[in-house]
Scaffold this motif. Structure first.
Motif, PDB file in Angstrom:
ATOM      1  N   UNK A 182       3.427   4.456   8.337  1.00 46.66           N
ATOM      2  CA  UNK A 182       2.536   5.478   7.772  1.00 46.66           C
ATOM      3  C   UNK A 182       3.075   6.887   8.018  1.00 46.66           C
ATOM      4  N   UNK A 183       3.793   7.053   9.121  1.00 46.19           N
ATOM      5  CA  UNK A 183       4.420   8.363   9.375  1.00 46.19           C
ATOM      6  C   UNK A 183       5.495   8.628   8.312  1.00 46.19           C
ATOM      7  N   UNK A 216       6.084  16.582  -2.259  1.00 51.39           N
ATOM      8  CA  UNK A 216       5.190  17.646  -2.736  1.00 51.39           C
ATOM      9  C   UNK A 216       5.856  19.008  -2.588  1.00 51.39           C
ATOM     10  N   UNK A 239       3.972  -4.558  18.693  1.00 51.67           N
ATOM     11  CA  UNK A 239       2.674  -4.769  18.051  1.00 51.67           C
ATOM     12  C   UNK A 239       2.719  -4.302  16.594  1.00 51.67           C
ATOM     13  N   UNK A 275       0.565  -2.663  15.194  1.00 50.75           N
ATOM     14  CA  UNK A 275       0.079  -1.281  15.208  1.00 50.75           C
ATOM     15  C   UNK A 275       1.246  -0.297  15.334  1.00 50.75           C
ATOM     16  N   UNK A 303       5.540   7.370   5.339  1.00 46.49           N
ATOM     17  CA  UNK A 303       4.841   7.618   4.072  1.00 46.49           C
ATOM     18  C   UNK A 303       4.412   9.082   3.989  1.00 46.49           C
ATOM     19  N   UNK A 304       3.810   9.573   5.063  1.00 45.87           N
ATOM     20  CA  UNK A 304       3.335  10.966   5.059  1.00 45.87           C
ATOM     21  C   UNK A 304       4.511  11.931   4.883  1.00 45.87           C
ATOM     22  N   UNK A 359       0.840  -1.201   0.000  1.00 45.97           N
ATOM     23  CA  UNK A 359       0.000   0.000   0.000  1.00 45.97           C
ATOM     24  C   UNK A 359       0.880   1.258   0.000  1.00 45.97           C
ATOM     25  N   UNK A 400       5.716  11.816   1.278  1.00 45.94           N
ATOM     26  CA  UNK A 400       4.789  12.478   0.348  1.00 45.94           C
ATOM     27  C   UNK A 400       4.841  13.993   0.542  1.00 45.94           C
ATOM     28  N   UNK A 428       1.089   4.092  -2.856  1.00 41.59           N
ATOM     29  CA  UNK A 428       0.747   5.498  -2.579  1.00 41.59           C
ATOM     30  C   UNK A 428       1.943   6.406  -2.913  1.00 41.59           C
ATOM     31  N   UNK A 429       3.146   5.927  -2.615  1.00 41.99           N
ATOM     32  CA  UNK A 429       4.339   6.720  -2.948  1.00 41.99           C
ATOM     33  C   UNK A 429       4.414   6.953  -4.455  1.00 41.99           C
ATOM     34  N   UNK A 474       2.918  -0.174  12.046  1.00 44.91           N
ATOM     35  CA  UNK A 474       2.044   0.544  11.115  1.00 44.91           C
ATOM     36  C   UNK A 474       2.170   2.057  11.294  1.00 44.91           C
ATOM     37  N   UNK A 475       2.184   2.483  12.551  1.00 48.55           N
ATOM     38  CA  UNK A 475       2.284   3.919  12.836  1.00 48.55           C
ATOM     39  C   UNK A 475       3.586   4.476  12.260  1.00 48.55           C
TER      40      UNK A 475
END
Lengths: 232, 127
Positions: free
Chosen positions: A64-65, A75, A55, A57, A67-68, A17, A71, A21-22, A60-61
């Protein structure tokens, strides 16, 4: 054991994913920042798999951090040149109009052996043939030869190029790519007729068939021989 | 732009669920810490074993009610430590072993505080 398997599947899907998204643009750049982000993604995805105490989770955190951040920085780099230079660095000119920029080479800690090696890889054994050598921000070396050392083009020779098409796959491993056939304004009846001339009665007998840039079909049947046939 | 929106939504979902959990965990863990310190330990010191057992069982059931959430968001080792500490403390209280019970309750109290503080946004946790 099964828990590890499930955790691996979850993290695999998360990484998939993230890479989707990247986007292709980000992945193709491979500038220093991108390389670091990709290494970190690999490491962070592996941690919750290897360490059951952590975990999913938590992993994942972190992922996703990253990834943000990636991005957002991409940008901003797109919108603001100075920010792009700050994050990715700038290209360095090592040879300018045939003159070697020794100062820049020293600053980048590149010696003549390194430069010659890279030029040989690029198929330019002599620095004397080159107008510009540029070390791009992603570490790649771009080479621009002197005008008189450039390869002869059709334009130089005054040859008018014919119509050129995008090479397309028509059949691969026995599977017909109907949309590609349609793009070439051909139908299955035409293809089957051409295949039957070669003694092929079914697509499953074809290993690979594609149309080249001139629109000619090349057929490679499934057999011991990989020799292909051409169909205009 | 699409990537930016997707990544913001994905991270917001994660942080949002973490925020909700922390709201619950904060309240629940503080209650447990208070009960262990002000009720269970006090009752054990006064040799009121029935009352201390009831209060400790309250802590135990409160912990296991939120266990799923804890296991999703928190480190598995901390969760294991607390659960084994609850079991040991309960056993010592039932056996009326004062010194061991107080020692284990002090450890449980410390572990619960550690769990709560470990998730707080503090400079020492970040660094």
């Amino acid at each position: 054991m099964v828990n590890i398997l499930i955790r691996t599947i979850i993290l695999y899907l998360v990484v998939l994913f993230i890479l989707r998204v990247m986007g292709k643009g980000d992945l193709s750049k491979m500038d220093p920042f991108q390389v670091v982000v990709l290494f970190m993604i690999a490491e962070l995805a592996a941690l919750p798999i290897e360490t059951p105490d952590i975990s999913v989770f938590t992993g994942l955190t972190a992922l996703l951090t990253l990834l943000l951040l990636d991005v957002v920085i991409s940008s901003l780099s797109q919108k603001c040149q100075w920010f792009k230079n700050l994050v990715n660095g700038k290209a360095s000119i090592l040879v300018e109009k045939g003159v070697i920029n020794e100062k820049e080479m020293k600053r980048l800690r590149i010696n003549f052996d390194d430069l010659s090696e890279q030029l040989r890889i690029k198929n330019y054994p002599s620095i004397a043939d080159l107008d510009y050598v540029i070390l791009e921000a992603n570490g790649d070396m771009s080479v621009i030869p002197k005008p008189e050392k450039n390869p002869v083009t059709r334009e130089d020779m005054g040859i008018q190029p014919g119509n050129e098409f995008l090479p397309l796959i028509i059949i691969a491993d026995g599977i017909l790519y109907k949309s590609n056939l349609k793009k070439l304004a051909k139908d299955e009846a035409f293809l089957k007729a051409q295949l039957s001339i070669q003694g092929i009665t079914d697509y499953s007998q074809v290993l690979f068939c594609f149309s080249d840039e001139t629109g000619m079909f090349k057929i490679y049947p499934k057999s011991e021989s990989t020799k292909g046939w051409d169909i205009q | 732009m699409r990537s930016l929106v997707i990544s913001i939504i994905a991270l917001s979902l994660i942080l949002g669920s973490w925020g909700l959990f922390m709201g619950y965990a904060n309240k629940s863990l503080r209650n447990m810490i208070q009960t262990v310190k002000n009720e269970v330990m006090v009752e054990v010191v006064q040799d009121n074993w029935d009352n201390s057992e009831k209060a400790l069982e309250q802590v135990s059931s409160s912990w296991y009610r939120g266990r799923k959430g804890y296991s999703i968001f928190l480190n598995a080792r901390s969760i294991d430590d607390i659960e084994s500490s609850i079991s040991k403390a309960l056993a010592y209280v039932r056996m009326k072993e004062k010194a061991n019970a107080l020692g284990e309750l002090a450890y449980l109290h410390h572990q619960l505080i550690f769990l709560l503080e470990n998730e707080m946004i503090l400079l020492e946790n970040i660094l």
